[in-house]
Design a protein around this motif. Sequence first.
Motif, PDB file in Angstrom:
ATOM      1  N   THR A  63     -33.069 -16.482   7.274  1.00  0.00           N
ATOM      2  CA  THR A  63     -33.285 -17.674   6.709  1.00  0.00           C
ATOM      3  C   THR A  63     -34.598 -18.070   7.003  1.00  0.00           C
ATOM      4  OG1 THR A  63     -32.227 -18.848   8.468  1.00  0.00           O
ATOM      5  CG2 THR A  63     -30.740 -18.376   6.739  1.00  0.00           C
ATOM      6  N   ASP A  64     -35.270 -19.035   6.357  1.00  0.00           N
ATOM      7  CA  ASP A  64     -36.071 -19.681   6.796  1.00  0.00           C
ATOM      8  C   ASP A  64     -37.387 -18.822   7.060  1.00  0.00           C
ATOM      9  OD1 ASP A  64     -34.424 -22.154   6.559  1.00  0.00           O
ATOM     10  OD2 ASP A  64     -34.056 -21.887   8.558  1.00  0.00           O
ATOM     11  N   PRO A 394     -34.720 -19.315  15.294  1.00  0.00           N
ATOM     12  CA  PRO A 394     -34.303 -20.515  15.667  1.00  0.00           C
ATOM     13  C   PRO A 394     -32.982 -20.852  16.016  1.00  0.00           C
ATOM     14  CG  PRO A 394     -34.775 -20.543  13.250  1.00  0.00           C
ATOM     15  CD  PRO A 394     -35.225 -19.248  13.816  1.00  0.00           C
ATOM     16  N   PRO A 395     -32.469 -21.813  16.620  1.00  0.00           N
ATOM     17  CA  PRO A 395     -31.060 -21.932  16.893  1.00  0.00           C
ATOM     18  C   PRO A 395     -30.275 -22.027  15.880  1.00  0.00           C
ATOM     19  CG  PRO A 395     -32.519 -23.391  18.320  1.00  0.00           C
ATOM     20  CD  PRO A 395     -33.543 -22.660  17.408  1.00  0.00           C
ATOM     21  N   GLY A 396     -30.726 -22.570  14.857  1.00  0.00           N
ATOM     22  CA  GLY A 396     -29.564 -22.901  13.728  1.00  0.00           C
ATOM     23  C   GLY A 396     -29.644 -21.444  12.858  1.00  0.00           C
ATOM     24  N   ALA A 397     -30.532 -20.615  12.997  1.00  0.00           N
ATOM     25  CA  ALA A 397     -30.541 -19.483  12.056  1.00  0.00           C
ATOM     26  C   ALA A 397     -29.266 -18.563  11.889  1.00  0.00           C
ATOM     27  CB  ALA A 397     -31.642 -18.607  12.471  1.00  0.00           C
ATOM     28  N   PRO A 398     -28.506 -18.421  10.827  1.00  0.00           N
ATOM     29  CA  PRO A 398     -27.457 -17.611  10.865  1.00  0.00           C
ATOM     30  C   PRO A 398     -27.271 -16.293  11.329  1.00  0.00           C
ATOM     31  CG  PRO A 398     -27.836 -18.534   8.731  1.00  0.00           C
ATOM     32  CD  PRO A 398     -28.882 -18.726   9.581  1.00  0.00           C
ATOM     33  N   ARG A 400     -29.004 -15.384  14.045  1.00  0.00           N
ATOM     34  CA  ARG A 400     -29.022 -15.398  15.459  1.00  0.00           C
ATOM     35  C   ARG A 400     -27.587 -15.252  16.076  1.00  0.00           C
ATOM     36  NH1 ARG A 400     -28.988 -18.688  20.286  1.00  0.00           N
ATOM     37  NH2 ARG A 400     -30.981 -18.081  21.643  1.00  0.00           N
ATOM     38  N   PRO A 401     -26.443 -15.839  15.887  1.00  0.00           N
ATOM     39  CA  PRO A 401     -25.367 -15.623  16.626  1.00  0.00           C
ATOM     40  C   PRO A 401     -24.843 -14.078  16.539  1.00  0.00           C
ATOM     41  CG  PRO A 401     -24.993 -17.520  14.998  1.00  0.00           C
ATOM     42  CD  PRO A 401     -26.235 -16.967  14.775  1.00  0.00           C
TER      43      PRO A 401
END
Length: 427
Positions: A63-64, A394-398, A400-401
Amino acid sequence: MADPWLALEFGADPAERIAQVGAAHEAFLNAGTATGRVRDVVRRSWERSARLDPEATAPVDLTDDALDSYRAAHPLARVLPLFRDLLGGIAQDGAHLMAVCDAGGRLLWVEGHPGVLRHAERMNFVPGARWDEAHAGTNAPGTALAVDHSVQIFATEHFVRPVQRWTCAAAPIHDPVTGLLLGAVDITGGDHLASPQSLALVRATARAAETFLAAAAPAAPTGPHVAALGRDEAELRLGGRRVRLGRRHSELLVLLLHHPEGRTGEQLGLDLYGDDRLHPVTLRAEMSRLRRALGEELLDSRPYRLRGPVRADFLDVTELLERGDPAAALRAYPGPLLPASDAPGVARLRRLVDGQVRAAVLAGADPGLLAAWTATPAGADDLTAWQALARALPPGAPRRPLAVARARQLAEEYALPRATLLQRRGN
């Protein structure tokens, strides 16, 4: 049916066909076998998709900024204006979507009427989502990539139930120079897309994209060129001919390309076998057969070396890295050098090329390039790269988990202490 890639026979009732295939789909989920009149391409795709939850939703992993960076570096970015010219009317008519994905099934662009886009978002048919069969089951772009052929997927032919209200048609797109798969172009909409016209349209669009890329590509070298990345046997392109070489000749040719100054018989024996016990007669026989395969004008002896300039894909990759262009190098890197070869000299060179690409990607810390590297065979189990990807997102990026989970899994497989994992992740 004249064309097995078409979803409906001429004169077929769409509603009746939806019911027939829907019943076969339920039977397949219950018994694991497809009964009734299901197209072979669909049945085989269901079998490949059988491990998926039929209620699953395609995951979004970019994303982003990471998505923007990845799209900008992708070769199909240059073709986006052409896709819009050819399919823009369909994409804005309020009933269809145009989508473009990469070779791994990741959606790069999804465009259309805002109302249709909102409906598609409910099933994650959005840029950055993974629509290959492994993540989304049977669907036109994912199945087109899996079988490397244009195809329609109609309503209940989709493996995942939330997608069964849609019908789509997609065609794969190849690099006109290397022949490698770049991605696919897709149109998605209602049942009316199950027509010969929609399949013909995506086929024509894919061919137009390949023609555009061929015209925009730098002039191909006029001399010989060797392709050895991502394949067990090298291919020599020479004067309009394509010569497929056996494993041993592939190894010899790669070693000679890596040593343009030439190699003695003893050196080649060490490169091939790792010891000096090879009888010189055996090597001379191999080189004689290689000379016949390549042509007398390409190979010298005393020492053994190639005459004149001969280009190779693995040399192109290292040259791009030397120019400071890791994105282009990664695009030119389809996989490891002669991956099935256990010749010591080839194995060393394979590690060298992989290591150079990896180092350049890690140094840039670009999430798009890191995601692309972890999608390659060499990067799939690269703990450091997965950790770097987790840090770059970034912390909210899908995504990343997923990156953190994969890094944790690899650390456990490599038996690293948890503290070490956390330290390397920077948490």
